[in-house]
Scaffold this motif. Structure first.
Motif, PDB file in Angstrom:
ATOM      1  N   ASP A   1     -37.154  22.744   8.943  1.00 32.62           N
ATOM      2  CA  ASP A   1     -37.987  22.269   8.029  1.00 32.62           C
ATOM      3  C   ASP A   1     -39.414  23.177   8.340  1.00 32.62           C
ATOM      4  O   ASP A   1     -40.232  23.179   7.289  1.00 32.62           O
ATOM      5  CB  ASP A   1     -38.571  20.611   8.317  1.00 32.62           C
ATOM      6  CG  ASP A   1     -37.040  19.958   7.720  1.00 32.62           C
ATOM      7  OD1 ASP A   1     -36.225  20.395   7.264  1.00 32.62           O
ATOM      8  OD2 ASP A   1     -37.413  18.786   7.994  1.00 32.62           O
TER       9      ASP A   1
ATOM     10  N   SER B   1     -32.451  23.278   3.681  1.00 33.94           N
ATOM     11  CA  SER B   1     -33.537  22.637   4.517  1.00 33.94           C
ATOM     12  C   SER B   1     -34.716  23.636   4.810  1.00 33.94           C
ATOM     13  O   SER B   1     -35.842  22.887   4.907  1.00 33.94           O
ATOM     14  CB  SER B   1     -32.940  22.745   6.135  1.00 33.94           C
ATOM     15  OG  SER B   1     -31.537  21.860   6.123  1.00 33.94           O
TER      16      SER B   1
ATOM     17  N   LYS C   1     -38.101  25.588   3.815  1.00 35.77           N
ATOM     18  CA  LYS C   1     -39.062  25.023   2.660  1.00 35.77           C
ATOM     19  C   LYS C   1     -39.248  26.083   1.582  1.00 35.77           C
ATOM     20  O   LYS C   1     -38.944  27.326   1.881  1.00 35.77           O
ATOM     21  CB  LYS C   1     -40.546  24.555   3.276  1.00 35.77           C
ATOM     22  CG  LYS C   1     -41.181  25.627   4.039  1.00 35.77           C
ATOM     23  CD  LYS C   1     -42.398  25.041   4.625  1.00 35.77           C
ATOM     24  CE  LYS C   1     -42.722  25.979   5.977  1.00 35.77           C
ATOM     25  NZ  LYS C   1     -43.635  25.432   6.670  1.00 35.77           N
TER      26      LYS C   1
END
Ligand SMILES: C[S@@+](CC[C@H](N)C(=O)[O-])C[C@H]1O[C@@H](n2cnc3c(N)ncnc32)[C@H](O)[C@@H]1O
Length: 209
Positions: A102, A137, A139
């Motif tokens: 993330d 996952s 961004k």
């Protein structure tokens, strides 16, 4: 030391957890770059000293190289660098490590092992499972950098990444602003060799949309 290790061997089923970023980096809020197959880490040592506005994690499957890199870390002042031993294809199966995706701003796959024989293609590091995980996952706006001197491997990596509709290949006009993870254009060890031998380098950048 053997140059190639089989990533599908059961030796690599066990995964080392990467500690929380707040324990690893002096400033965990800096943008994060991950270099997959970082070998001895020379590239990351140089990059992290020159570019202190980023944090870097190197992942390498040859344990001895990671042990040596970690020893070298003890005498260095790189507060923005961390090395992790493991197979990049399953390192993110560990729930703690999965959380790290993330926070990633960019990932590089610099000159991965080519595994030329067809029956060995499944050992190549860029596999649909890894790309799916990253595409779900990472961004929006984060980047994947691929680079190799092996045309056939390049085609394989491009095909695997482009099968994910969540990654868009940047065109030549688009790429300029996205070099920030490596602003000094530092070369990896393999890259230095390839340049010396005047071999062609194939590279692309993909952006998560
Ligand atoms: C050809 S070397 C390139 C090293 C370096 N990136 C460079 O450009 O000089 C490929 C590296 O990837 C590592 N590697 C291969 N498969 C891997 C995997 N599944 N996970 C992590 N590292 C891997 C190898 O051990 C080796 O150090």
């Amino acid at each position: 030391m053997r140059q190639h290790v089989n990533p599908l061997s059961k030796n690599f089923f066990e995964i080392d957890p990467i500690p929380p970023l707040s324990q690893v980096f002096e400033n965990p809020k800096l943008p994060l770059h991950l270099d997959v197959g970082c070998a001895s880490g020379d590239f990351l040592f140089e990059l992290s000293l020159k570019n202190k506005n980023w944090n870097y994690i190197g992942i390498e499957i040859r344990e001895k190289l990671v042990l040596n890199a970690n020893l070298k870390m003890q005498s260095r002042e790189n507060k923005n660098l961390y090395f992790s031993f493991g197979n990049a294809n399953n390192i993110f199966d560990h729930s703690d490590n999965k959380l790290i995706i993330d926070f990633i701003n960019s990932i590089s796959f610099n000159f991965p092992d080519p595994w030329f024989k067809k029956k060995h293609h499944k050992r190549r590091v860029i596999q649909p499972k890894l790309i799916n995980l990253l595409s779900n996952s990472m961004k929006k706006g984060s980047l994947i950098f691929i680079k190799t001197d092996v045309r056939e491997l390049f085609d394989h990596m491009e095909l695997t990444i482009s099968e994910s509709i969540k990654f868009k290949k940047l065109t030549n006009q688009d790429v300029q602003p996205y070099q920030s993870f490596n602003p000094n254009k530092i070369q990896t060890n393999r890259e230095k060799y390839v340049i010396l031998k005047q071999l062609k380098i194939y590279e692309s950048i993909y952006k998560k949309i």
